[in-house]
Design a protein around this motif. Structure first.
Motif, PDB file in Angstrom:
ATOM      1  N   SER A   1       0.796  -1.233   0.000  1.00 44.74           N
ATOM      2  CA  SER A   1       0.000   0.000   0.000  1.00 44.74           C
ATOM      3  C   SER A   1       0.824   1.276   0.000  1.00 44.74           C
ATOM      4  CB  SER A   1      -0.912   0.015   1.237  1.00 44.74           C
ATOM      5  OG  SER A   1      -0.142   0.023   2.431  1.00 44.74           O
ATOM      6  N   ARG A   2       2.147   1.155   0.123  1.00 39.32           N
ATOM      7  CA  ARG A   2       2.975   2.364   0.198  1.00 39.32           C
ATOM      8  C   ARG A   2       2.817   3.168  -1.079  1.00 39.32           C
ATOM      9  NH1 ARG A   2       8.898   2.429  -0.297  1.00 39.32           N
ATOM     10  NH2 ARG A   2       8.647   0.178  -0.368  1.00 39.32           N
ATOM     11  N   VAL A   3       2.569   4.459  -0.936  1.00 39.68           N
ATOM     12  CA  VAL A   3       2.266   5.317  -2.078  1.00 39.68           C
ATOM     13  C   VAL A   3       3.530   5.551  -2.897  1.00 39.68           C
ATOM     14  CG1 VAL A   3       1.515   7.611  -2.786  1.00 39.68           C
ATOM     15  CG2 VAL A   3       0.340   6.423  -0.918  1.00 39.68           C
ATOM     16  N   GLU A   4       3.472   5.140  -4.152  1.00 37.97           N
ATOM     17  CA  GLU A   4       4.516   5.425  -5.124  1.00 37.97           C
ATOM     18  C   GLU A   4       3.914   6.349  -6.181  1.00 37.97           C
ATOM     19  OE1 GLU A   4       7.527   4.503  -4.680  1.00 37.97           O
ATOM     20  OE2 GLU A   4       7.364   2.927  -3.179  1.00 37.97           O
ATOM     21  N   VAL A   5       4.674   6.635  -7.220  1.00 36.41           N
ATOM     22  CA  VAL A   5       4.204   7.554  -8.251  1.00 36.41           C
ATOM     23  C   VAL A   5       2.903   7.056  -8.864  1.00 36.41           C
ATOM     24  CG1 VAL A   5       4.745   8.567 -10.503  1.00 36.41           C
ATOM     25  CG2 VAL A   5       6.521   8.384  -8.750  1.00 36.41           C
ATOM     26  N   VAL A   6       2.807   5.721  -9.123  1.00 31.73           N
ATOM     27  CA  VAL A   6       1.611   5.203  -9.791  1.00 31.73           C
ATOM     28  C   VAL A   6       0.381   5.273  -8.909  1.00 31.73           C
ATOM     29  CG1 VAL A   6       2.901   3.665 -11.305  1.00 31.73           C
ATOM     30  CG2 VAL A   6       2.188   2.856  -9.057  1.00 31.73           C
ATOM     31  N   ASP A   7       0.558   5.461  -7.607  1.00 26.25           N
ATOM     32  CA  ASP A   7      -0.583   5.503  -6.696  1.00 26.25           C
ATOM     33  C   ASP A   7      -1.092   6.916  -6.452  1.00 26.25           C
ATOM     34  OD1 ASP A   7      -0.535   2.703  -6.133  1.00 26.25           O
ATOM     35  OD2 ASP A   7       1.286   3.088  -4.990  1.00 26.25           O
ATOM     36  N   ARG A   8      -0.413   7.924  -6.952  1.00 33.30           N
ATOM     37  CA  ARG A   8      -0.814   9.299  -6.683  1.00 33.30           C
ATOM     38  C   ARG A   8      -1.890   9.751  -7.686  1.00 33.30           C
ATOM     39  NH1 ARG A   8       2.705  11.317  -2.973  1.00 33.30           N
ATOM     40  NH2 ARG A   8       4.696  10.211  -2.777  1.00 33.30           N
ATOM     41  N   VAL A   9      -2.959   8.969  -7.736  1.00 31.73           N
ATOM     42  CA  VAL A   9      -4.063   9.260  -8.643  1.00 31.73           C
ATOM     43  C   VAL A   9      -5.374   9.090  -7.885  1.00 31.73           C
ATOM     44  CG1 VAL A   9      -2.816   8.583 -10.729  1.00 31.73           C
ATOM     45  CG2 VAL A   9      -4.052   6.859  -9.427  1.00 31.73           C
ATOM     46  N   GLU A  10      -6.430   9.611  -8.452  1.00 28.45           N
ATOM     47  CA  GLU A  10      -7.729   9.530  -7.788  1.00 28.45           C
ATOM     48  C   GLU A  10      -8.273   8.108  -7.741  1.00 28.45           C
ATOM     49  OE1 GLU A  10      -9.264  11.864  -6.067  1.00 28.45           O
ATOM     50  OE2 GLU A  10      -7.477  13.059  -6.457  1.00 28.45           O
TER      51      GLU A  10
ATOM     52  N   GLY B   1      -3.889  -0.574   5.083  1.00 30.59           N
ATOM     53  CA  GLY B   1      -2.801  -0.704   4.123  1.00 30.59           C
ATOM     54  C   GLY B   1      -1.595  -1.370   4.770  1.00 30.59           C
ATOM     55  N   LEU B   2      -1.091  -2.415   4.143  1.00 22.16           N
ATOM     56  CA  LEU B   2       0.056  -3.165   4.659  1.00 22.16           C
ATOM     57  C   LEU B   2       1.193  -3.095   3.655  1.00 22.16           C
ATOM     58  CD1 LEU B   2       0.025  -6.640   6.370  1.00 22.16           C
ATOM     59  CD2 LEU B   2       1.507  -6.279   4.391  1.00 22.16           C
ATOM     60  N   ASP B   3       2.402  -2.902   4.167  1.00 19.03           N
ATOM     61  CA  ASP B   3       3.567  -2.853   3.283  1.00 19.03           C
ATOM     62  C   ASP B   3       4.788  -3.323   4.066  1.00 19.03           C
ATOM     63  OD1 ASP B   3       3.980  -1.299   0.380  1.00 19.03           O
ATOM     64  OD2 ASP B   3       5.834  -1.549   1.539  1.00 19.03           O
ATOM     65  N   ILE B   4       5.844  -3.667   3.336  1.00 17.93           N
ATOM     66  CA  ILE B   4       7.074  -4.144   3.967  1.00 17.93           C
ATOM     67  C   ILE B   4       7.881  -2.999   4.551  1.00 17.93           C
ATOM     68  CG2 ILE B   4       8.548  -4.002   1.923  1.00 17.93           C
ATOM     69  CD1 ILE B   4       9.707  -6.752   2.760  1.00 17.93           C
ATOM     70  N   ALA B   5       7.553  -1.753   4.175  1.00 21.96           N
ATOM     71  CA  ALA B   5       8.285  -0.585   4.666  1.00 21.96           C
ATOM     72  C   ALA B   5       7.312   0.523   5.037  1.00 21.96           C
ATOM     73  CB  ALA B   5       9.268  -0.087   3.611  1.00 21.96           C
ATOM     74  N   GLU B   6       7.741   1.370   5.945  1.00 30.86           N
ATOM     75  CA  GLU B   6       6.913   2.499   6.338  1.00 30.86           C
ATOM     76  C   GLU B   6       6.808   3.511   5.204  1.00 30.86           C
ATOM     77  OE1 GLU B   6       8.644   4.167   9.817  1.00 30.86           O
ATOM     78  OE2 GLU B   6       7.919   2.576  11.158  1.00 30.86           O
ATOM     79  N   GLY B   7       5.742   4.295   5.234  1.00 33.59           N
ATOM     80  CA  GLY B   7       5.567   5.337   4.240  1.00 33.59           C
ATOM     81  C   GLY B   7       4.124   5.768   4.164  1.00 33.59           C
TER      82      GLY B   7
ATOM     83  N   VAL C   1       0.678   3.525   4.543  1.00 33.23           N
ATOM     84  CA  VAL C   1       0.964   2.274   5.249  1.00 33.23           C
ATOM     85  C   VAL C   1       0.441   2.361   6.680  1.00 33.23           C
ATOM     86  CG1 VAL C   1       2.761   0.668   6.000  1.00 33.23           C
ATOM     87  CG2 VAL C   1       3.027   1.919   3.845  1.00 33.23           C
ATOM     88  N   ASP C   2      -0.458   1.450   7.029  1.00 31.23           N
ATOM     89  CA  ASP C   2      -0.973   1.354   8.392  1.00 31.23           C
ATOM     90  C   ASP C   2      -0.273   0.261   9.184  1.00 31.23           C
ATOM     91  OD1 ASP C   2      -3.184   3.275   7.893  1.00 31.23           O
ATOM     92  OD2 ASP C   2      -3.922   1.686   6.579  1.00 31.23           O
ATOM     93  N   VAL C   3       0.142  -0.798   8.494  1.00 30.68           N
ATOM     94  CA  VAL C   3       0.804  -1.935   9.135  1.00 30.68           C
ATOM     95  C   VAL C   3       2.066  -2.262   8.355  1.00 30.68           C
ATOM     96  CG1 VAL C   3       0.624  -4.387   9.723  1.00 30.68           C
ATOM     97  CG2 VAL C   3      -1.378  -2.895   9.975  1.00 30.68           C
ATOM     98  N   VAL C   4       3.199  -2.339   9.052  1.00 35.37           N
ATOM     99  CA  VAL C   4       4.460  -2.744   8.429  1.00 35.37           C
ATOM    100  C   VAL C   4       4.676  -4.220   8.723  1.00 35.37           C
ATOM    101  CG1 VAL C   4       6.962  -2.402   8.336  1.00 35.37           C
ATOM    102  CG2 VAL C   4       5.436  -0.431   8.637  1.00 35.37           C
TER     103      VAL C   4
END
Length: 239
Positions: A40-49, A63-69, A72-75
Motif C-alpha cells: 500500500s505504500r504510495v509510489e508515483v503510480v498511486d498518486r491518482v484519484e 494498508g500493509l507494506d514491507i516498509a513504512e511510508g 501504510v498502516d501496518v508494516v
C-alpha cells in the motif's frame, strides 16, 4: 430406438473487452469490509484519484507494506511466520484483500500466497495482479513473472471467479477475458486471448524484408521500448 442424446446448442464464446478501471470497480463493489491492501505504500503510480485508498474512502481499510511510508498502516513481511503476520494485523480476517503488483517482488511467493489466503475471511474476495510481461523493476528487487496457471497453483484452496489481461491494472487501458455462455472460462482465456489479440505473425516475405532492412541499417533498434507490459489479474473467492 437410438440411445444417442441430442446435442445441445453450441456454447457462445465471446472475447470481452473492458477497461481496467471498470474491472477494478467491480472488484471493489463485490468485496466486503474490512479491506486489506497489500503493498500500500504510495509510489508515483498511486498518486491518482483511482488509488484503492481513495476509491474506498469511508470503508474499513488497512494498508500493509514491507516498509513504512504514506499509505501504510501496518508494516509487515508477507513471508513472516503466519503467527507473526497475524499478530501484526491484530488477528483480523478480511472480506476483501487487494494484492496488486506485489508477488513478483516476494522472494518466496508460495509462502506469501499461503499467508495471504489465511488472512481471507470466509466468503471473502482476493484480487491478485502480477506481471506476465514487464521490464525489470526492483522495489526493492524483482524475482518472478506469473501466468494464470501459476497464480492458480499459488492459491489452490480458493476458487477463481474472474480473470483478465491488462496493461497496468488501474488505468483506462484495455482489459480482455474470454466468456463461455456469459461465464468466465479459466481454462480458455490464456490461450485464446494470447492467440487472438497478442500475437503478431509476419508472413515469410515480410519477415525477410524486415531482416534485410536491419542489415542495411545496423543501428535500427528492434524495439522502441525495452519491453511491453502485460498483467494477469485473477479474482478468487473463499467458498
Amino acid at each position: 430406438m437410438s440411445d444417442t442424446v441430442p446435442a445441445g446448442p453450441a456454447p457462445k464464446i465471446d472475447v470481452v473487452s473492458s477497461t481496467s478501471a471498470v474491472e477494478t470497480a467491480r472488484i471493489a463493489a463485490r468485496g466486503c469490509d474490512p479491506v486489506l491492501q497489500i503493498g500500500s505504500r504510495v509510489e508515483v503510480v498511486d498518486r491518482v484519484e483511482t488509488s484503492w485508498r481513495k476509491r474506498m474512502a469511508g470503508r474499513d481499510f488497512t494498508g500493509l507494506d514491507i516498509a513504512e511510508g504514506e499509505g501504510v498502516d501496518v508494516v509487515a513481511d508477507l513471508c513472516w511466520p503466519f503467527e507473526r503476520l497475524d499478530q501484526a494485523v491484530d488477528g483480523r480476517r478480511f472480506g476483501l484483500i487487494l494484492c496488486q503488483h506485489v508477488l513478483e517482488h516476494v522472494r518466496r511467493p508460495f509462502e506469501a500466497a499461503e499467508n495471504v489466503a489465511r488472512l481471507l475471511a470466509p466468503a471473502g474476495t482476493l484480487y491478485v495482479a502480477v506481471p506476465w510481461v514487464q521490464a525489470f523493476h526492483g522495489y526493492p528487487d524483482d524475482f518472478w513473472r506469473f501466468s494464470f496457471r501459476g497464480l492458480l497453483e499459488l492459491f489452490p484452496d480458493l476458487e477463481p471467479v474472474d480473470m483478465y489481461y491488462s496493461a497496468t491494472g488501474s488505468g483506462l487501458d484495455a482489459a480482455y477475458k474470454i466468456t463461455v455462455d456469459g461465464r468466465i472460462d479459466v481454462a480458455r482465456t490464456p490461450f485464446e486471448i494470447e492467440g487472438r489479440l497478442f500475437e503478431t505473425v509476419y508472413d515469410q516475405q515480410d519477415n525477410i524484408a524486415m531482416l534485410r532492412r536491419q542489415e542495411q541499417q545496423p543501428k535500427l533498434p528492434i524495439a522502441r521500448r525495452y519491453l511491453p507490459a502485460l498483467f494477469v489479474n485473477l479474482v478468487f473467492e473463499r467458498r
